[in-house]
Scaffold this active site. Structure first.
Site, PDB file in Angstrom:
ATOM      1  N   ARG A 109      14.623   6.267  -3.455  1.00  0.00           N
ATOM      2  CA  ARG A 109      13.306   6.914  -3.963  1.00  0.00           C
ATOM      3  C   ARG A 109      13.618   8.388  -3.649  1.00  0.00           C
ATOM      4  O   ARG A 109      14.226   8.563  -2.469  1.00  0.00           O
ATOM      5  CB  ARG A 109      12.281   6.455  -2.880  1.00  0.00           C
ATOM      6  CG  ARG A 109      10.973   7.370  -3.051  1.00  0.00           C
ATOM      7  CD  ARG A 109       9.710   6.776  -2.410  1.00  0.00           C
ATOM      8  NE  ARG A 109       9.240   5.774  -3.255  1.00  0.00           N
ATOM      9  CZ  ARG A 109       8.185   5.533  -3.327  1.00  0.00           C
ATOM     10  NH1 ARG A 109       7.324   5.920  -2.181  1.00  0.00           N
ATOM     11  NH2 ARG A 109       7.501   4.630  -3.929  1.00  0.00           N
ATOM     12  N   HIS A 136       8.361   5.729 -12.455  1.00  0.00           N
ATOM     13  CA  HIS A 136       8.216   4.687 -11.442  1.00  0.00           C
ATOM     14  C   HIS A 136       8.120   3.485 -11.935  1.00  0.00           C
ATOM     15  O   HIS A 136       7.201   2.674 -12.012  1.00  0.00           O
ATOM     16  CB  HIS A 136       6.897   5.101 -10.425  1.00  0.00           C
ATOM     17  CG  HIS A 136       6.968   4.257  -9.191  1.00  0.00           C
ATOM     18  ND1 HIS A 136       7.609   3.486  -8.532  1.00  0.00           N
ATOM     19  CD2 HIS A 136       5.627   4.312  -8.404  1.00  0.00           C
ATOM     20  CE1 HIS A 136       7.358   3.060  -7.673  1.00  0.00           C
ATOM     21  NE2 HIS A 136       5.992   3.504  -7.082  1.00  0.00           N
ATOM     22  N   GLN A 139       6.708  -0.222 -10.128  1.00  0.00           N
ATOM     23  CA  GLN A 139       5.414  -0.125 -10.116  1.00  0.00           C
ATOM     24  C   GLN A 139       4.717  -0.527 -11.440  1.00  0.00           C
ATOM     25  O   GLN A 139       3.894  -1.500 -11.101  1.00  0.00           O
ATOM     26  CB  GLN A 139       4.777   1.354  -9.869  1.00  0.00           C
ATOM     27  CG  GLN A 139       3.348   1.204  -9.718  1.00  0.00           C
ATOM     28  CD  GLN A 139       2.623   0.467  -8.600  1.00  0.00           C
ATOM     29  OE1 GLN A 139       3.216   0.757  -7.483  1.00  0.00           O
ATOM     30  NE2 GLN A 139       1.873  -0.312  -8.907  1.00  0.00           N
ATOM     31  N   ASP A 227      -4.294   7.258 -10.387  1.00  0.00           N
ATOM     32  CA  ASP A 227      -3.351   7.386  -9.390  1.00  0.00           C
ATOM     33  C   ASP A 227      -3.922   8.651  -8.782  1.00  0.00           C
ATOM     34  O   ASP A 227      -4.666   9.699  -9.289  1.00  0.00           O
ATOM     35  CB  ASP A 227      -1.868   7.295  -9.819  1.00  0.00           C
ATOM     36  CG  ASP A 227      -0.788   7.799  -8.883  1.00  0.00           C
ATOM     37  OD1 ASP A 227      -1.336   7.463  -7.683  1.00  0.00           O
ATOM     38  OD2 ASP A 227       0.232   8.154  -9.271  1.00  0.00           O
ATOM     39  N   CYS A 266      -1.963   2.341  -8.253  1.00  0.00           N
ATOM     40  CA  CYS A 266      -0.686   2.017  -7.388  1.00  0.00           C
ATOM     41  C   CYS A 266      -0.518   1.901  -5.922  1.00  0.00           C
ATOM     42  O   CYS A 266       0.205   1.456  -5.204  1.00  0.00           O
ATOM     43  CB  CYS A 266       0.651   2.790  -7.961  1.00  0.00           C
ATOM     44  SG  CYS A 266       0.439   4.237  -7.666  1.00  0.00           S
ATOM     45  N   ARG A 294       4.129  -6.050  -6.410  1.00  0.00           N
ATOM     46  CA  ARG A 294       5.467  -5.464  -6.072  1.00  0.00           C
ATOM     47  C   ARG A 294       6.429  -6.121  -5.695  1.00  0.00           C
ATOM     48  O   ARG A 294       7.465  -6.012  -6.244  1.00  0.00           O
ATOM     49  CB  ARG A 294       5.221  -4.241  -5.184  1.00  0.00           C
ATOM     50  CG  ARG A 294       4.097  -3.356  -5.606  1.00  0.00           C
ATOM     51  CD  ARG A 294       4.784  -2.271  -6.925  1.00  0.00           C
ATOM     52  NE  ARG A 294       6.074  -1.790  -6.545  1.00  0.00           N
ATOM     53  CZ  ARG A 294       6.279  -0.503  -5.826  1.00  0.00           C
ATOM     54  NH1 ARG A 294       5.292   0.069  -5.441  1.00  0.00           N
ATOM     55  NH2 ARG A 294       7.370  -0.147  -5.429  1.00  0.00           N
TER      56      ARG A 294
HETATM   57  N1   CP Z   1       2.921   2.175  -4.916  1.00  0.00           N
HETATM   58  C1   CP Z   1       3.799   2.828  -3.961  1.00  0.00           C
HETATM   59  O1   CP Z   1       5.143   2.937  -4.650  1.00  0.00           O
HETATM   60  O2   CP Z   1       3.600   2.691  -2.937  1.00  0.00           O
HETATM   61  P1   CP Z   1       4.461   3.258  -1.690  1.00  0.00           P
HETATM   62  O3   CP Z   1       4.327   4.777  -1.814  1.00  0.00           O
HETATM   63  O4   CP Z   1       3.655   2.986  -0.426  1.00  0.00           O
HETATM   64  O5   CP Z   1       5.880   2.630  -1.779  1.00  0.00           O
HETATM   65  N1  NVA Z   2       2.410   9.473  -8.227  1.00  0.00           N
HETATM   66  C1  NVA Z   2       2.274   9.100  -6.781  1.00  0.00           C
HETATM   67  C2  NVA Z   2       2.807   7.713  -6.784  1.00  0.00           C
HETATM   68  C3  NVA Z   2       3.033   7.339  -5.372  1.00  0.00           C
HETATM   69  C4  NVA Z   2       3.526   5.690  -5.312  1.00  0.00           C
HETATM   70  C5  NVA Z   2       3.553   9.933  -6.304  1.00  0.00           C
HETATM   71  O1  NVA Z   2       4.615  10.306  -6.683  1.00  0.00           O
HETATM   72  O2  NVA Z   2       3.483  10.500  -5.150  1.00  0.00           O
END
Ligand code: CP
Ligand code: NVA
Length: 310
Positions: A109, A136, A139, A227, A266, A294
């Site tokens: 990530r 993502h 997700q 989101d 998400c 997930r």
């Molecule tokens: N939805 C998601 O990716 O959650 P986290 O940021 O908690 O991993």
């Molecule tokens: N769009 C959000 C998703 C988090 C899971 C971010 O990138 O922070």
């Protein structure tokens, strides 16, 4: 066999995505009621290790990948980038080369999508996108699995996105063009998704349109999704919050969608910003199933990466 990286959904393509979703559903059903730490009966990744690298915070991705690997019979090493040498300047390329000698797959990530691509370029093992500023995909695998559970099929479903044109929307648009569902994304001026991503979805024949009006986007929608307005790494800009205000998902807006519409997010949610409690905690919300999925969807992503599916 070429290395199966899961950087974006198009890397797998529709046939493999469908195989992963079918497998995820079957595995989920086969272990219903089991203790969560008990491996699946076939333990297909016994003896394999996944390393997880986080340059940004995570709750769901961290725990669901860790449990996914355990349920497949494998093991994990979970690392925050800040405590690795990468956090004090070791290159992505060298990190990829070294970790490729220790473990069997990597999930990262990160912020800049190019770092993910760089990691995949230099790794000799599969690399998985656990979120970047651009996309993502894991997700959206869970989201598609949840749609199949709730509605029986994915193709032909109508999705409405409300709010910021962000990484999650990019993966939804890509998924729509691969799997045959439509997206109407309502975003304020200046906060639209990437034109390149929407253009590529269109070139694939995807029915993905960006509109201004939230009511137009939700009309007759089966899935209403939003989101956070401020993604990780972005400034908490007052002007952005003000522009996004009219895109809040409320019961009134939900009434414009199909009567059977399902609400997705998400998570993490910013209650009272992009969505109000009455919707996220209401009868149309599927957020806990979406979060659970997930785990199930990523098990199948891992199996595909390891060449055991599709
Ligand atoms: N939805 C998601 O990716 O959650 P986290 O940021 O908690 O991993
Ligand atoms: N769009 C959000 C998703 C988090 C899971 C971010 O990138 O922070």
């Amino acid at each position: 066999m070429t290395i199966r990286h899961f950087l974006d959904l198009a890397d797998a393509g529709p046939t493999a995505i469908q195989a992963m979703l079918d497998d995820a559903l079957a595995r989920k059903q086969a272990r219903a009621g089991w203790p969560r730490g008990k491996p699946d009966a076939d333990a297909p990744l016994a003896g394999h290790t996944l390393a997880l690298i986080f340059e940004k915070n995570s709750t769901r991705t961290r725990v669901s990948f860790d449990m996914a690997m355990r349920q497949l019979g494998g093991t994990t090493i979970v690392m925050d980038a800040g405590s690795m040498q990468i956090g004090r300047g070791e290159s992505i390329a060298d990190t990829a080369r070294v970790l490729s000698r220790y473990v069997d797959a990597l999930m990262i990530r990160t912020d800049d999508h190019q770092k993910l691509i760089e990691m995949a370029h230099h790794a000799t093992i599969p690399v998985i996108n656990g979120l970047t500023d651009d996309s993502h995909p894991c997700q959206v695998m869970a989201d598609m699995l949840t749609v199949i559970e709730k509605r029986g099929s994915l193709a032909g479903s109508k999705w409405a996105w409300l709010g910021d044109g962000n990484n999650v929307l990019h993966s939804i648009a890509e998924a729509a063009s691969l799997m045959g569902f439509s997206v109407r994304a309502a975003c304020p001026e200046g906060y639209e998704p990437s034109e390149a991503v929407i253009g590529t979805a269109g070139q694939r024949g995807g029915d993905v349109k960006v509109v201004r009006d939230p009511v137009e986007a939700v009309a007759d929608a089966d899935i209403v999704v939003t989101d956070t307005w401020i993604s990780m790494g972005q400034d908490q800009a007052q002007e952005k919050l003000a522009a996004l205000g009219p895109y809040q998902v409320t019961p009134d807006l939900m009434r414009g969608a199909a009567p059977s519409a399902t609400f997705f997010h998400c998570l993490p949610a910013h209650r009272g910003e992009e969505v109000v409690d009455a919707v996220i905690d209401g009868p149309q919300s599927a957020i806990w199933d979406e979060a659970e999925n997930r785990l199930h969807a990523q098990k199948s992503v891992l199996l595909w990466c390891f060449g055991k599916l599709g």
